[in-house]
Each structure stands twice: as C-alpha cells, then as structure tokens.
Design a protein around this motif. Structure first.
Motif, mmCIF file in Angstrom:
data_model
loop_
_atom_site.group_PDB
_atom_site.id
_atom_site.type_symbol
_atom_site.label_atom_id
_atom_site.label_comp_id
_atom_site.label_asym_id
_atom_site.label_seq_id
_atom_site.Cartn_x
_atom_site.Cartn_y
_atom_site.Cartn_z
ATOM 1 N N LEU A 107 -3.333 6.880 2.950
ATOM 2 C CA LEU A 107 -4.389 5.965 2.530
ATOM 3 C C LEU A 107 -5.765 6.562 2.774
ATOM 4 O O LEU A 107 -6.013 7.193 3.803
ATOM 5 N N ARG B 157 -2.542 -3.146 -3.041
ATOM 6 C CA ARG B 157 -3.499 -2.060 -3.042
ATOM 7 C C ARG B 157 -2.785 -0.763 -3.414
ATOM 8 O O ARG B 157 -3.165 0.304 -2.989
ATOM 9 N N TYR B 158 -1.732 -0.896 -4.206
ATOM 10 C CA TYR B 158 -0.975 0.251 -4.685
ATOM 11 C C TYR B 158 -1.111 0.280 -6.196
ATOM 12 O O TYR B 158 -0.830 -0.713 -6.867
ATOM 13 N N ASP B 159 -1.559 1.400 -6.735
ATOM 14 C CA ASP B 159 -1.931 1.443 -8.149
ATOM 15 C C ASP B 159 -0.721 1.745 -9.032
ATOM 16 O O ASP B 159 -0.643 2.780 -9.670
ATOM 17 N N ARG C 293 -11.296 3.891 3.252
ATOM 18 C CA ARG C 293 -11.798 2.610 2.754
ATOM 19 C C ARG C 293 -10.652 1.646 2.460
ATOM 20 O O ARG C 293 -10.798 0.435 2.589
ATOM 21 N N THR C 294 -9.481 2.190 2.038
ATOM 22 C CA THR C 294 -8.339 1.329 1.772
ATOM 23 C C THR C 294 -7.728 0.842 3.081
ATOM 24 O O THR C 294 -7.306 -0.318 3.182
ATOM 25 N N GLN C 295 -7.690 1.705 4.099
ATOM 26 C CA GLN C 295 -7.214 1.269 5.412
ATOM 27 C C GLN C 295 -8.075 0.123 5.935
ATOM 28 O O GLN C 295 -7.561 -0.868 6.467
ATOM 29 N N ASP D 56 -9.784 -1.983 4.224
ATOM 30 C CA ASP D 56 -9.511 -3.171 3.411
ATOM 31 C C ASP D 56 -8.243 -3.869 3.892
ATOM 32 O O ASP D 56 -8.263 -5.059 4.244
ATOM 33 N N VAL D 57 -7.129 -3.144 3.911
ATOM 34 C CA VAL D 57 -5.853 -3.805 4.190
ATOM 35 C C VAL D 57 -5.788 -4.320 5.625
ATOM 36 O O VAL D 57 -5.208 -5.375 5.889
ATOM 37 N N THR E 27 0.840 -1.191 0.000
ATOM 38 C CA THR E 27 0.000 0.000 0.000
ATOM 39 C C THR E 27 0.876 1.243 0.000
ATOM 40 O O THR E 27 2.097 1.171 0.124
#
Length: 245
Positions: free
Chosen positions: A56, A114-116, A59-61, A63-64, A50
């Motif tokens: 972050l 989760r890193y684009d 919502r990403t926090q 998730d991970v 991430t």
C-alpha cells in the motif's frame, strides 16, 4: 526520524485543536456505518478491501486505518481488513449474505473498497476460460461480491465507467444509444471528451492534424503521474519517482 516527527505533530494537533467533528471523513464513515446497519442491524461488519499492507502507498494506509478507527470508535461498527485473496475464499450463503472464508465465517455488511479491481483484461468477453487463472479467480470473486447482500462502496459498473476503453466506446457512434434515448445520448455525448492515444501511428497522425488545426482546442493528459503508485511508468521507491525506461 519520520515516525517520531509524525507522533510529535499528532500530539501537538491533539493538544492545540479540538477534534474534527465534521468533514469528508466523518460524512463518509457516517454513510458506511448507517449502510452496514441497514444490512445487518444487530452485528454490522465493514470489510475494508485493500492490497496487502506492504504493497500500500502511505496515503492509502492513512485512509484505510483512519476509516477503520473512526468506524470502531465513533460508530461501534466492527471492521476487518481483507484482500482479494481473502475474499476469493468467501461464499454466499442461502440468505444471500457474504460470509468470510476464515474460521469465523462472519457476515459482511459493507465492502469499502480501496482495491482498484476492474475487468481483468480491459475487454469484454463472455469466455472466462480464456483468462489466466489468477484473473479468472478475481473476476469470479467480484461477481460473487456483486451477487451478495453486501453493499459495495462503489459498484463494478461505476468503476468500469471510468475506464478509457469504456468511455471511448460510449463516444463512438451508437455507443450511448444502447443505454439512453436519443435526446439524452446527444446531451451526454456533448459532455464526454473524444480521446486519442499515441500508441498507434494512425492515431498519432490524427491527433497531430487536430492539434495543428486548433492548438487551443485540446488538452494533453499526463500519462505518467497517475501511474506512479503502480510502478508502471515511474519507480515508486526512487527519489523523485525516477522514470522507467
């Protein structure tokens, strides 16, 4: 405040409802755990890639942290959170294993990304020397991840295929035929949308003519909402996501 309210909601849900035993999270973590054990049966390790925590979106926090917690508690699989900077210090050993660059030197079984990351310039070039140092380093790191035995939750090719530039190149004459037989290329082309951007005067004129001729035949994609999280077009901190000039 909000943290207290969230704790109350969590406590109420835990008291009134049984744990969720199935669903997308469970299925996803089952697959990550099983894959990690295929790579390293005795000591599987999932690296969750991430951005740094402070960068972050919430919502990403969620998730991970949720994925990491379930892998540890339900599957007994260890988890480490890493950034691209951390992985830039990694190495591939003589067995093809990806080893972390910290003092532990642990072997990574699976990278849940989760890193684009994508091609750093958006264009395909063989000369990495043309890139700025930070982008060249990231591209080199991605290549190392792909070369190792660590399984990527989504491969670089999969991610690049979603880019507008790649899709536009495939729709163009001869693009799909580079990869598929003619009959398959024709079937895929029928499913891929043609695309126009409004940045160039020539493309704006072409799009205007098409819309005037067939107003119901086209869809406008909202270019603002998908970029909210990056702060590129909307202020992610301002109330309501205020538009940037």
């Amino acid at each position: 405040g909000e943290p207290y309210q969230l704790q109350l909601v969590h406590t109420m849900q835990s008291a009134e409802f049984p744990p969720v035993e199935s669903g997308p999270l469970a299925t996803h973590c089952d697959a990550l755990a099983a894959t990690a054990r295929l790579v390293h049966p005795m000591c599987p390790l999932v690296a969750i890639l991430t951005k740094p925590l402070e960068a972050l979106a919430l919502r990403t926090q969620i998730d991970v942290r949720g994925v990491g917690q379930r892998l540890r508690t339900e599957h007994g699989v260890d988890v480490v959170y890493v950034s691209m900077r951390d992985l830039a210090a990694s190495r591939v050993d003589s067995n093809g294993d990806l080893r972390l660059g910290d003092a532990s030197g642990r072997r990574v079984s699976v990278i849940y990304s989760r890193y684009d990351f994508s091609h750093p310039t958006g264009q395909f070039t063989a000369d990495l020397a043309e890139l700025p140092h930070e982008l060249r380093e990231e591209w080199t790191t991605v290549a190392r991840l792909e070369d190792s035995s660590a399984v990527m939750s989504s491969s670089l090719g999969y991610r690049l295929a979603h880019r507008r530039g790649v899709q536009a190149a495939l729709v163009a004459a001869g693009g799909l035929e580079r990869f598929l037989p003619a009959d398959e290329a024709a079937r895929v082309r029928r499913a891929l949308p043609e695309q126009w951007r409004l940045g160039k005067q020539s493309e704006r004129a072409a799009a205007r003519a098409l819309l005037c001729a067939d107003p119901d035949g086209y869809v406008a994609k909202n270019a603002l909402r998908p970029r909210t999280g990056s702060g590129a077009t909307q202020d992610r901190v301002a109330s309501g996501g205020q538009l940037l000039r």
